[in-house]
Design an enzyme around this catalytic site. Structure first.
Site, short mmCIF file in Angstrom:
data_model
loop_
_atom_site.label_atom_id
_atom_site.label_comp_id
_atom_site.label_asym_id
_atom_site.label_seq_id
_atom_site.Cartn_x
_atom_site.Cartn_y
_atom_site.Cartn_z
N ASP A 196 56.75 6.87 47.09
CA ASP A 196 56.78 6.67 48.54
C ASP A 196 55.56 7.23 49.28
O ASP A 196 55.43 7.02 50.48
CB ASP A 196 58.06 7.29 49.12
CG ASP A 196 58.27 8.75 48.68
OD1 ASP A 196 57.26 9.48 48.52
OD2 ASP A 196 59.44 9.16 48.50
N HIS A 200 54.50 7.53 38.82
CA HIS A 200 55.15 6.23 38.67
C HIS A 200 54.55 5.16 39.58
O HIS A 200 55.17 4.13 39.82
CB HIS A 200 56.65 6.37 38.95
CG HIS A 200 57.38 7.14 37.90
ND1 HIS A 200 58.70 7.52 38.01
CD2 HIS A 200 56.96 7.61 36.70
CE1 HIS A 200 59.06 8.19 36.92
NE2 HIS A 200 58.02 8.27 36.12
N CYS A 219 48.13 -7.45 40.29
CA CYS A 219 48.24 -8.74 39.61
C CYS A 219 48.23 -8.48 38.11
O CYS A 219 47.32 -7.82 37.59
CB CYS A 219 47.08 -9.65 39.99
SG CYS A 219 46.99 -11.12 38.93
ZN LIG Z 1 45.08 -12.16 39.70
#
Ligand SMILES: [Zn+2]
Length: 322
Positions: free
Chosen positions: A142, A157, A165
């Protein structure tokens, strides 16, 4: 699209490792019963633990219990409901899982933006000035430690305000993705908290909305605008390993420390527990503070029970008095 938020919107951001289902007693550790919550250690115990930390270089490991005062639910605490996190395999392997994740995420995002550092975060930044901390390794995604002003933080994490991506590894802004998600799903009803509303109060969490699965099936999410690859929140899902450079940065902070302080983590998952285990092997004291049992309790040199927003200010007061 649902006319009310699909429920469990508080849960979509806790798909990271710390949200792993409790293993069965046969296979491993699981948090014990509710009678182990709500304990409060006396001042003598707090003072003894503080004395152990003073004069030492301290690595702080934090978990979900740190952020409960900020309106972000702790899915392993006393009031937690059993639930299954989405695994990395489900997210990457099933289109319907991704639709479900992003639908929940789209609804929950405005609430996440309203989460604000709580008393425990602020107290920790104060302790950073009073004690000799090498840094904070957090299992939370957070970014509230950074918002509170902690200087050296490793997001073990990952961070929820980033999207990665899986094709070209480009990291982009979750905030920008929200605009694309809303444009693709114009019928989606997303709560828009008033900018004048109180920060740090996420508000009522809707009941679980698994019944809305037919609605999620129609939810649309975008691919990477560069390569068409799969977009994923830049957090570590259950079934996924933490990124090696991140783990190395965390262990660099550990190596510089003479003691480990665990705050608000049940240490259920290995990513956090291994710091306590290594400290025991290296004969570094381990102080564990928080409400409820942890998987590392038998490793602790000092075990402090209570809520962090009470314990940490008490420690600061003790430092003032001495
Ligand atoms: Zn990409």
């Amino acid at each position: 699209m649902p006319q009310s938020p699909p429920g469990d919107v508080g849960g979509w951001f806790r798909t990271a490792l710390d949200d792993a289902p409790a293993p069965s007693p046969r296979r491993g550790w699981a948090p014990a019963g509710p009678d182990l919550y709500g304990l409060e250690s006396p001042d003598d115990d707090l003072a003894a633990a503080l004395a152990r930390l003073r004069g030492r270089r301290v690595l702080v490991v934090t978990g979900a219990g740190m952020s409960t005062g900020s309106g972000l639910p702790d899915y392993r605490g006393r009031d937690a409901r059993p639930r299954s996190p989405m695994t990395f395999q489900e997210f990457t392997g099933q289109d319907l899982s991704r639709r479900r994740y992003w639908a929940r995420s789209t609804v929950g995002w405005p609430m996440f933006l309203r989460a604000w550092p709580g008393p425990a975060h602020h107290a920790l930044t104060e302790l950073e000035r009073r004690l000799n901390l090498t840094g904070v390794v957090t299992q939370n995604v957070d970014r509230l430690h950074q918002a509170a002003g902690s200087r050296t933080v490793v997001d073990l994490h990952g961070r929820l305000d980033h999207v990665v991506c899986l094709g070209c590894r480009t990291v982009s802004s979750r905030r920008v993705l929200q605009t694309r998600l809303l444009a693709l799903n114009p019928d989606m009803v997303v709560p828009s908290p008033s900018p004048d509303g109180p920060r740090g109060v996420v508000g009522h969490q809707a009941p679980d909305g698994d019944a809305d699965v037919e609605e999620w099936a129609r939810f649309r999410y975008p691919d990477c605008s560069r390569c068409g690859g799969l977009l994923k929140p830049d957090v570590v899902f259950f079934g996924e390993n933490a990124h090696r450079p991140t783990v190395e940065a965390a262990f660099a902070l550990y190596e510089r420390a003479d003691a480990v302080l665990v705050l608000g983590s049940s240490l259920t998952v290995m990513s956090g527990l291994r710091f306590a285990r290594k400290a025991v092997r290296d004969e570094k004291p381990v102080v564990i503070a928080g409400d409820g049992p942890t998987r590392g309790d038998d490793l602790a040199t000092h075990r402090i029970h209570g809520r962090l927003e009470h314990i940490l200010p008490r420690w600061i007061a003790m430092l003032d008095e001495s």
